[in-house]
Write a protein that holds these residues in place. Structure first.
Motif, PDB file in Angstrom:
ATOM      1  N   ARG A 103      10.700  -5.432   0.687  1.00 16.54           N
ATOM      2  CA  ARG A 103       9.530  -5.449  -0.184  1.00 16.54           C
ATOM      3  C   ARG A 103       8.488  -4.430   0.283  1.00 16.54           C
ATOM      4  NH1 ARG A 103       7.185 -10.809   0.236  1.00 16.54           N
ATOM      5  NH2 ARG A 103       9.358 -11.333   0.684  1.00 16.54           N
ATOM      6  N   SER A 104       8.331  -4.319   1.596  1.00 14.99           N
ATOM      7  CA  SER A 104       7.360  -3.377   2.152  1.00 14.99           C
ATOM      8  C   SER A 104       7.743  -1.938   1.822  1.00 14.99           C
ATOM      9  CB  SER A 104       7.268  -3.559   3.673  1.00 14.99           C
ATOM     10  OG  SER A 104       6.849  -4.873   3.996  1.00 14.99           O
ATOM     11  N   ASP A 107       7.007  -1.340  -1.890  1.00 12.83           N
ATOM     12  CA  ASP A 107       5.566  -1.249  -2.152  1.00 12.83           C
ATOM     13  C   ASP A 107       4.981   0.062  -1.621  1.00 12.83           C
ATOM     14  OD1 ASP A 107       5.647  -3.674  -3.391  1.00 12.83           O
ATOM     15  OD2 ASP A 107       4.690  -4.804  -1.778  1.00 12.83           O
ATOM     16  N   LYS A 110       6.139   2.953  -3.881  1.00 10.58           N
ATOM     17  CA  LYS A 110       5.416   2.970  -5.157  1.00 10.58           C
ATOM     18  C   LYS A 110       3.975   3.435  -4.984  1.00 10.58           C
ATOM     19  CE  LYS A 110       8.177  -0.782  -7.159  1.00 10.58           C
ATOM     20  NZ  LYS A 110       8.196  -2.233  -7.507  1.00 10.58           N
ATOM     21  N   ASP A 111       3.373   3.065  -3.874  1.00 16.02           N
ATOM     22  CA  ASP A 111       1.967   3.381  -3.642  1.00 16.02           C
ATOM     23  C   ASP A 111       1.751   4.815  -3.174  1.00 16.02           C
ATOM     24  OD1 ASP A 111      -0.839   2.741  -3.295  1.00 16.02           O
ATOM     25  OD2 ASP A 111      -0.444   2.717  -1.131  1.00 16.02           O
ATOM     26  N   TRP A 196      -1.954  -5.595   5.280  1.00  7.92           N
ATOM     27  CA  TRP A 196      -0.780  -6.395   5.654  1.00  7.92           C
ATOM     28  C   TRP A 196      -0.850  -6.920   7.084  1.00  7.92           C
ATOM     29  CZ3 TRP A 196       3.640  -2.678   3.647  1.00  7.92           C
ATOM     30  CH2 TRP A 196       3.623  -2.681   2.256  1.00  7.92           C
TER      31      TRP A 196
END
Length: 204
Positions: A103-104, A107, A110-111, A196
């Motif tokens: 997931r990291s 993310d 995408k960022d 995070w």
């Protein structure tokens, strides 16, 4: 345990035998339970003896790529339309773990890589990887998980044939793999401020 995320020459995978699967639709491949890993041990041991680090688990008649051992599996390639893509298996059929490292990576990509690469979660096959290699479109691949962290993959052995995957020198991370690994390492070790993670000062 010893550090395993930087094997010399990169991580080498062997696809599973036709008569062995790690997980199946309706099963528990998505869960962190012992029974998720038990069925894979014998095939993994056989792969070790042949000089491979782990199994690339394929599923179904088309050879859908699912996981690399107990780690999530990512590929970076150019699609036929020329767009660069980071792709990994989806969660909707519950075949794979919804890992926090997975997931990291998604993310962060995408960022921070929005202008460079498209991020996709969908089924993709070993045949698509072979085709990308034959057309010079396969750029990188890596495994992402707890123990292996983010590890570049240099080779997949599938049905007596080797699929060679570009890496950095001596199996070090290539461009996208290296960026994701570097960014996540900085967050994990408190080298940068990020929502995070929170750095807690030790009492003197």
């Amino acid at each position: 345990m010893p550090r395993v995320d930087q094997p010399v020459g990169g991580k080498r995978l062997m696809t599973n035998p036709d008569d062995v699967v790690r997980s199946w639709v309706g099963g528990f491949g998505y869960a962190k339970v012992g029974a998720n890993y038990g069925p894979s041990l014998q095939a993994t041991e056989a792969a070790y003896r042949q000089g491979y680090h782990q199994i690339l688990w394929l599923y179904g008649p088309n050879g859908d790529c699912t996981e690399a051992g107990g780690s999530n599996f990512f590929v970076v390639w150019k699609r036929k339309d020329g767009k660069k893509e980071l792709i990994t298996a989806p969660l909707d059929d519950q075949l794979i773990l919804d890992g926090v490292t997975r997931r990291s990576c998604l993310d962060l990509a995408k960022d921070r890589l929005e202008d460079e690469i498209e991020v996709t979660e969908r089924k993709f096959t070993i045949g698509e990887i072979q085709e990308a290699v034959s057309e010079g479109r396969l750029l990188e691949a890596f495994a992402a998980g707890t123990a292996w962290f983010i590890t570049p993959i240099s080779l997949i052995h599938h049905r007596e044939k080797d699929i060679r995957i570009p890496t950095g020198p001596d199996g070090t991370p290539a461009k996208i793999t290296g960026k994701l690994k570097g960014w996540l390492s900085e967050i994990m070790y408190g080298e940068v401020k990020h929502p995070w993670a929170r750095v807690i000062s030790e009492r003197q």
